[in-house]
Design a protein around this motif. Structure first.
Motif, PDB file in Angstrom:
ATOM      1  N   GLY A  34     -18.924  -9.614  -3.659  1.00 31.08           N
ATOM      2  CA  GLY A  34     -19.572 -10.205  -2.447  1.00 31.08           C
ATOM      3  C   GLY A  34     -19.003 -10.578  -1.048  1.00 31.08           C
ATOM      4  O   GLY A  34     -19.786 -10.401  -0.263  1.00 31.08           O
ATOM      5  N   GLN A  35     -17.843  -9.408  -1.080  1.00 31.52           N
ATOM      6  CA  GLN A  35     -17.034 -10.413   0.289  1.00 31.52           C
ATOM      7  C   GLN A  35     -17.108  -8.513   1.300  1.00 31.52           C
ATOM      8  O   GLN A  35     -18.811  -7.798   0.501  1.00 31.52           O
ATOM      9  CB  GLN A  35     -15.429  -9.710   0.257  1.00 31.52           C
ATOM     10  CG  GLN A  35     -14.993 -10.327  -0.541  1.00 31.52           C
ATOM     11  CD  GLN A  35     -15.084 -11.847   0.048  1.00 31.52           C
ATOM     12  OE1 GLN A  35     -14.611 -11.655   1.295  1.00 31.52           O
ATOM     13  NE2 GLN A  35     -15.497 -13.143  -0.452  1.00 31.52           N
ATOM     14  N   ASP A  40     -18.035   3.154   7.057  1.00 30.44           N
ATOM     15  CA  ASP A  40     -18.143   3.998   8.309  1.00 30.44           C
ATOM     16  C   ASP A  40     -18.584   3.248   9.638  1.00 30.44           C
ATOM     17  O   ASP A  40     -19.503   3.396  10.687  1.00 30.44           O
ATOM     18  CB  ASP A  40     -19.786   4.720   8.313  1.00 30.44           C
ATOM     19  CG  ASP A  40     -19.243   6.327   6.752  1.00 30.44           C
ATOM     20  OD1 ASP A  40     -17.904   6.654   6.988  1.00 30.44           O
ATOM     21  OD2 ASP A  40     -21.105   6.576   6.739  1.00 30.44           O
ATOM     22  N   GLY A  41     -17.467   2.458   9.814  1.00 29.05           N
ATOM     23  CA  GLY A  41     -17.854   1.325  11.275  1.00 29.05           C
ATOM     24  C   GLY A  41     -18.116   0.571  10.839  1.00 29.05           C
ATOM     25  O   GLY A  41     -18.390  -0.771  12.162  1.00 29.05           O
ATOM     26  N   ARG A  42     -19.189   0.081   9.875  1.00 26.15           N
ATOM     27  CA  ARG A  42     -20.054  -0.637   9.910  1.00 26.15           C
ATOM     28  C   ARG A  42     -19.255  -1.765   8.843  1.00 26.15           C
ATOM     29  O   ARG A  42     -19.491  -1.259   7.541  1.00 26.15           O
ATOM     30  CB  ARG A  42     -21.356  -0.692   8.795  1.00 26.15           C
ATOM     31  CG  ARG A  42     -22.111   0.806  11.041  1.00 26.15           C
ATOM     32  CD  ARG A  42     -23.594   1.381  10.233  1.00 26.15           C
ATOM     33  NE  ARG A  42     -24.474   0.206  10.333  1.00 26.15           N
ATOM     34  CZ  ARG A  42     -25.212   0.694   9.632  1.00 26.15           C
ATOM     35  NH1 ARG A  42     -26.157   1.284   9.035  1.00 26.15           N
ATOM     36  NH2 ARG A  42     -26.888  -0.280   9.365  1.00 26.15           N
ATOM     37  N   GLU A  43     -20.298  -2.843   8.666  1.00 24.75           N
ATOM     38  CA  GLU A  43     -20.002  -3.876   7.943  1.00 24.75           C
ATOM     39  C   GLU A  43     -20.668  -3.686   7.055  1.00 24.75           C
ATOM     40  O   GLU A  43     -22.399  -4.020   7.063  1.00 24.75           O
ATOM     41  CB  GLU A  43     -19.848  -5.742   8.676  1.00 24.75           C
ATOM     42  CG  GLU A  43     -19.191  -6.141   7.529  1.00 24.75           C
ATOM     43  CD  GLU A  43     -18.862  -7.153   8.471  1.00 24.75           C
ATOM     44  OE1 GLU A  43     -19.645  -8.784   8.201  1.00 24.75           O
ATOM     45  OE2 GLU A  43     -18.088  -7.825   8.598  1.00 24.75           O
TER      46      GLU A  43
END
Length: 83
Positions: A34-35, A40-43
């Motif tokens: 779940g971390q 691609d630069g997105r969380e």
């Protein structure tokens, strides 16, 4: 651990002495997976639904245990509101 489907994995705990031990491992897996991840630069975040089944109380064959765990996983998924 073994992958059994597109996004389904099986973890076998041969030495778990109690259901509490199994639940503890399941929670550790939830926390680890779940971390947040950077993709691609997105969380992005991943959720985990867990199905727990015990041998031989809930099944005495691989098929019976997988079916039991699958039902339990879908109950977990519904309870958490996951899709």
């Amino acid at each position: 651990m073994a992958r059994v489907g597109g996004d389904e994995f099986v973890v076998v705990l041969e030495t778990a002495e109690s259901l509490q031990d199994v639940a503890s491992v399941a929670e550790k897996l939830r926390q680890a997976v779940g971390q947040p991840y950077l993709l691609d630069g997105r969380e992005v975040e991943v959720t985990v639904s867990v199905g727990i089944c015990r041998y031989p109380e809930q099944g005495d064959s691989v098929e019976a245990l997988l079916s039991c765990a699958d039902r339990d996983m879908y109950r977990d998924k519904q309870a958490s509101g996951a899709s």
